[in-house]
Design an enzyme around this catalytic site. Structure first.
Site, short mmCIF file in Angstrom:
data_model
loop_
_atom_site.label_atom_id
_atom_site.label_comp_id
_atom_site.label_asym_id
_atom_site.label_seq_id
_atom_site.Cartn_x
_atom_site.Cartn_y
_atom_site.Cartn_z
N ARG A 33 0.86 -1.19 0.00
CA ARG A 33 0.00 0.00 0.00
C ARG A 33 0.88 1.23 0.00
NH1 ARG A 33 -1.86 2.64 5.00
NH2 ARG A 33 -3.48 4.19 4.52
N ARG A 74 -9.44 18.47 9.40
CA ARG A 74 -8.47 18.60 10.49
C ARG A 74 -8.57 19.96 11.17
NH1 ARG A 74 -4.59 14.60 10.00
NH2 ARG A 74 -4.51 13.55 7.98
N LYS A 220 -13.13 2.68 0.58
CA LYS A 220 -12.83 2.65 2.00
C LYS A 220 -14.08 3.10 2.76
CE LYS A 220 -8.86 4.37 3.29
NZ LYS A 220 -7.77 5.37 3.42
N THR A 278 -6.66 -1.46 9.80
CA THR A 278 -6.49 -0.55 10.93
C THR A 278 -6.18 -1.28 12.25
OG1 THR A 278 -8.17 0.91 9.93
CG2 THR A 278 -7.36 1.51 12.10
#
Length: 479
Positions: A33, A74, A220, A278
């Site tokens: 990845r 963020r 995802k 994850t």
């Protein structure tokens, strides 16, 4: 024993060290990845070149997945790098604040619509849920909050809205530029971060094709609202990643196990590839062995039928990237020995609309109910082996194709092993002899083994598989 569950590992500074990538290949790496949230385009190109070179050198095909950053929402930065927030204090997120001027009462944000998409009572989760804020009100694009769970908060941490609902587009301008790099790299798959609808995935596919890239699309699943249209998202993709970080923050950790099981099951039912990701072996960032909880996590994903398990920081920046892959390999091998991993009723009561799909299902039914050592599928597009891999089984499936693009894609399928097979033969018996000779050369077939071979009459035509033959290795193949 061939491991059926595939291992996907993230590349980064730790894997750039001399000998590390070679060690990862030897430990059982199947796919890498490239995380486009970090590093330059040239970093990714260099790493992709290293993977391709090692694949040629070792004869072990390792595929490449490019993971787009997406619209990570963020906070901005603090004057002193980080602050400590106390439970019960006031704290504000302000789009108008200098992005470098945050303190323990306020901080800037990078996502302007936030003030328009929250309301009093909305719960915001910062830094993967480590900091929890409840919205009190919104004044002039300033979101005033109360700290529910406090602690250290540092620069650029992510923001999630509990329950989902933030409208940021899945593909950012940065992602669109990165797609051009991905086309140059000839990646096998591209992961789309934070998709909300199937259209996000269709747009990504259009951009990839326009750039000359036909990589598979990985959705995802990270947003709560994606679960409301999950079938459409699965069908618009080639693979689905259960991205447990942001998804767990949005839906709550307690809900995550059931959702993971549902996503894996539904993805396989709809003939797509399932990836579980994850923190699978998070402790191995700093430790040479996994925790028992991590061992159970990996094993349970295998029991659930995931095609792929993924390592992130464990390999990208951890101290033990080779050991992390080795640990995953051992857990998968043992989990795959359990009988429940080899049982399946996938589509057993349904009618098939295509001959090639019927051939694929027939091969797997025969393999699971007779003494078969392996399946050799001559394939143009890889579809036959994808259908086969949806059936739980302990039988290895060898995908033989002359197309590197096809081989890269099938490398992600559970229980499917890519074999480069180029021939100019037209006689079926000669083709069968060549197939068996190649499998024997690779050490996966010996005299006395029984194999199923599937192929089509017309070479070079996708979807043309229409024949199934059972052969015994070592016997004279005259027809």
């Amino acid at each position: 024993m061939l491991r059926r569950t595939k291992i996907l590992a993230t590349l980064g500074p730790a894997t750039d060290k001399p000998g590390v990538l070679e060690g990862m290949f030897a430990a059982g790496l199947d796919f890498v990845r490239m995380n486009f949230s970090h590093g330059s385009a040239q970093d990714h190109i260099n790493r992709a070149n290293s993977v391709r070179e090692l694949s040629l050198k070792t004869g072990r095909l390792v595929g490449i997945l490019a993971d787009l950053q997406g619209p990570k929402i963020r906070i901005a930065r603090f004057k002193d790098t980080k602050v400590y927030l106390n439970e019960g204090q006031n704290f504000a997120l302000d789009i108008n604040l200098d992005p470098m001027a945050g303190d323990n009462t306020q901080v800037g944000i990078t996502y302007e619509p936030l003030a328009l998409e929250v309301k009093p009572g909305s719960r915001l989760l910062l830094d993967d849920g480590r900091i929890v804020l409840d919205v009190v009100n919104v004044e002039n694009m300033r979101v005033n909050c109360t700290v529910v769970v406090g602690g250290d908060l540092s620069n650029n941490k992510g923001i999630n809205l509990l329950g989902g609902g933030l409208s940021a587009a899945a593909l950012t301008d940065k992602d669109k530029e990165d797609i051009k790099t991905i086309a140059i790299m000839k990646c096998d798959y591209v992961a789309i971060s934070f998709p909300r609808t199937a259209e996000d995935l269709h747009e990504a596919r259009r951009l990839l094709v326009a750039a000359g890239c036909h990589a598979g699309i990985v959705a995802k699943v990270e947003r709560a609202e994606a679960l409301d249209v999950i079938d459409e998202i699965i069908l618009a993709s080639d693979a689905v990643m259960v991205a447990r970080g942001d998804l767990g923050v949005e839906i709550g950790d307690a809900n995550l196990p059931a959702v993971q099981k549902m996503l894996i099951k539904r993805t396989r039912e709809l003939n797509r590839v399932a990836i579980t990701a994850t923190q699978m072996m998070e402790s191995m960032i700093d430790n040479p062995i996994p925790t028992r909880a991590e061992v159970f996590d990996v094993a349970n994903a295998v029991y659930d039928g995931t095609d792929v398990i993924m390592l992130s920081a464990e390999t990208a920046s951890g101290k033990y990237p080779i050991k992390a892959i080795g640990a995953m390999h051992r857990v998968c091998i043992e989990a795959e020995k359990q009988s429940k991993v080899r049982l399946s009723r996938h589509r057993i009561e349904l009618q098939f609309d295509r001959v090639d799909e019927a051939i694929a299902m027939s091969a797997m039914y025969m393999a699971n109910h007779s003494k078969i050592n392996g399946i050799a599928a001559l394939t143009e597009s890889g579809s036959t082996t994808l259908w086969m891999s949806r059936i739980s089984s302990g039988i290895p499936i060898f995908a033989l194709s002359p197309h590197q693009e096809t081989l890269g894609k099938v490398t992600l399928y559970r229980g499917v092993f890519p074999v480069l097979f180029i021939h100019d033969l037209s006689d079926h018996a000669e083709v069968n002899r060549a197939i068996i000779a190649e499998l024997k050369r690779r050490g996966v077939a010996v005299d006395g083994d029984t194999f199923i071979i599937t192929q089509g009459d017309l070479k070079g035509i996708p979807g043309g598989t229409n024949a199934l033959k059972v052969i015994t290795v070592g016997q004279d193949l005259t027809h």
